[in-house]
Write a protein that holds these residues in place. Structure first.
Motif, PDB file in Angstrom:
ATOM      1  N   VAL A 276       0.842  -1.207   0.000  1.00 32.51           N
ATOM      2  CA  VAL A 276       0.000   0.000   0.000  1.00 32.51           C
ATOM      3  C   VAL A 276       0.871   1.248   0.000  1.00 32.51           C
ATOM      4  O   VAL A 276       0.596   2.215  -0.714  1.00 32.51           O
ATOM      5  CB  VAL A 276      -0.964  -0.014   1.208  1.00 32.51           C
ATOM      6  CG1 VAL A 276      -1.639   1.335   1.390  1.00 32.51           C
ATOM      7  CG2 VAL A 276      -2.006  -1.102   1.042  1.00 32.51           C
ATOM      8  N   THR A 277       1.954   1.234   0.768  1.00 27.38           N
ATOM      9  CA  THR A 277       2.845   2.394   0.823  1.00 27.38           C
ATOM     10  C   THR A 277       3.489   2.647  -0.535  1.00 27.38           C
ATOM     11  O   THR A 277       3.551   3.789  -0.996  1.00 27.38           O
ATOM     12  CB  THR A 277       3.943   2.175   1.888  1.00 27.38           C
ATOM     13  OG1 THR A 277       3.309   1.984   3.148  1.00 27.38           O
ATOM     14  CG2 THR A 277       4.876   3.364   1.968  1.00 27.38           C
TER      15      THR A 277
ATOM     16  N   THR B 260       2.494   1.534  -3.638  1.00 28.39           N
ATOM     17  CA  THR B 260       1.558   1.835  -4.724  1.00 28.39           C
ATOM     18  C   THR B 260       0.803   3.138  -4.506  1.00 28.39           C
ATOM     19  O   THR B 260       0.511   3.855  -5.452  1.00 28.39           O
ATOM     20  CB  THR B 260       0.540   0.694  -4.917  1.00 28.39           C
ATOM     21  OG1 THR B 260      -0.167   0.487  -3.695  1.00 28.39           O
ATOM     22  CG2 THR B 260       1.226  -0.561  -5.364  1.00 28.39           C
ATOM     23  N   ASP B 261       0.466   3.445  -3.257  1.00 28.62           N
ATOM     24  CA  ASP B 261      -0.326   4.629  -2.965  1.00 28.62           C
ATOM     25  C   ASP B 261       0.550   5.837  -2.646  1.00 28.62           C
ATOM     26  O   ASP B 261       0.135   6.973  -2.823  1.00 28.62           O
ATOM     27  CB  ASP B 261      -1.255   4.328  -1.781  1.00 28.62           C
ATOM     28  CG  ASP B 261      -2.268   5.421  -1.519  1.00 28.62           C
ATOM     29  OD1 ASP B 261      -2.560   6.189  -2.440  1.00 28.62           O
ATOM     30  OD2 ASP B 261      -2.761   5.499  -0.386  1.00 28.62           O
ATOM     31  N   GLY B 262       1.735   5.596  -2.153  1.00 26.01           N
ATOM     32  CA  GLY B 262       2.621   6.684  -1.769  1.00 26.01           C
ATOM     33  C   GLY B 262       2.288   7.262  -0.408  1.00 26.01           C
ATOM     34  O   GLY B 262       2.927   8.194   0.052  1.00 26.01           O
ATOM     35  N   THR B 263       1.274   6.713   0.263  1.00 26.92           N
ATOM     36  CA  THR B 263       0.863   7.208   1.569  1.00 26.92           C
ATOM     37  C   THR B 263       1.682   6.515   2.656  1.00 26.92           C
ATOM     38  O   THR B 263       1.812   5.306   2.665  1.00 26.92           O
ATOM     39  CB  THR B 263      -0.631   6.908   1.817  1.00 26.92           C
ATOM     40  OG1 THR B 263      -1.374   7.435   0.737  1.00 26.92           O
ATOM     41  CG2 THR B 263      -1.099   7.501   3.119  1.00 26.92           C
TER      42      THR B 263
ATOM     43  N   PRO C 260      -0.954   1.693   6.668  1.00 25.85           N
ATOM     44  CA  PRO C 260       0.224   0.943   6.206  1.00 25.85           C
ATOM     45  C   PRO C 260       1.340   0.817   7.245  1.00 25.85           C
ATOM     46  O   PRO C 260       1.823  -0.295   7.477  1.00 25.85           O
ATOM     47  CB  PRO C 260       0.682   1.707   4.966  1.00 25.85           C
ATOM     48  CG  PRO C 260      -0.565   2.345   4.449  1.00 25.85           C
ATOM     49  CD  PRO C 260      -1.351   2.701   5.683  1.00 25.85           C
TER      50      PRO C 260
END
Length: 157
Positions: free
Chosen positions: A36-37, A39-42, A47
């Motif tokens: 998630v980190t 692919t989403d950059g969040t 995450p």
């Protein structure tokens, strides 16, 4: 004590589940959190929490018995030297402040490790267990005698 805890976990359903569920859950948490980190950059919220939970599960898997043994060391240190007398009726454990008689029915099985004889209780979690360290045995023949008494009264795992 860590060996005894590992032996208990290897011979209980709950311990066997923990042996595979914690690493699988840890790997899943780390993987999903990183995915998630990336692919989403969040990098806030769920995450990092998933990664931290995954790492915690791996730490418990790798170091759990050792950490539990350290916790037991303090409790056992407070009770002082303990003597055990094993006979046909069970085990009599005597410490400075207490005495316990454990019948064979309470802990009907045992496992031998390199350093101890471990008698876990028969409940699903095997919460109770008696550890008889081999360092307390004076002669090799005494170990064979203890093994013979245990074999006659308990089921070897």
């Amino acid at each position: 004590m860590a060996q005894a805890l590992r032996a208990r976990d290897a011979h209980t359903a709950a311990g066997r589940r923990r042996r595979w569920a914690f690493p699988v859950g840890g790997t899943f948490g780390i993987g999903i959190g990183l995915l998630v980190t990336v692919t989403d950059g969040t990098v806030s919220g769920a995450p990092p929490a998933l990664v931290a939970a995954g790492v915690l599960l791996w730490v418990i898997t790798l170091f759990g018995p050792r950490l539990q043994a350290r916790a037991f060391r303090g409790l056992l240190g407070e009770s002082g030297e303990t003597r055990a007398v094993i006979d046909g009726s069970g085990a009599l454990l005597t410490a400075a402040s207490c005495e316990s008689r454990i019948g064979w029915a309470a802990q009907p099985r045992y496992v031998e490790t390199a350093d101890a004889f471990v008698m876990p209780s028969d409940d699903k979690q095997a919460v109770a267990m008696t550890v008889l360290p081999k360092r307390g045995i004076r002669a090799p023949a005494d170990a064979d005698g203890l093994r013979a008494i245990l074999d006659a009264n308990l089921r070897r795992l």
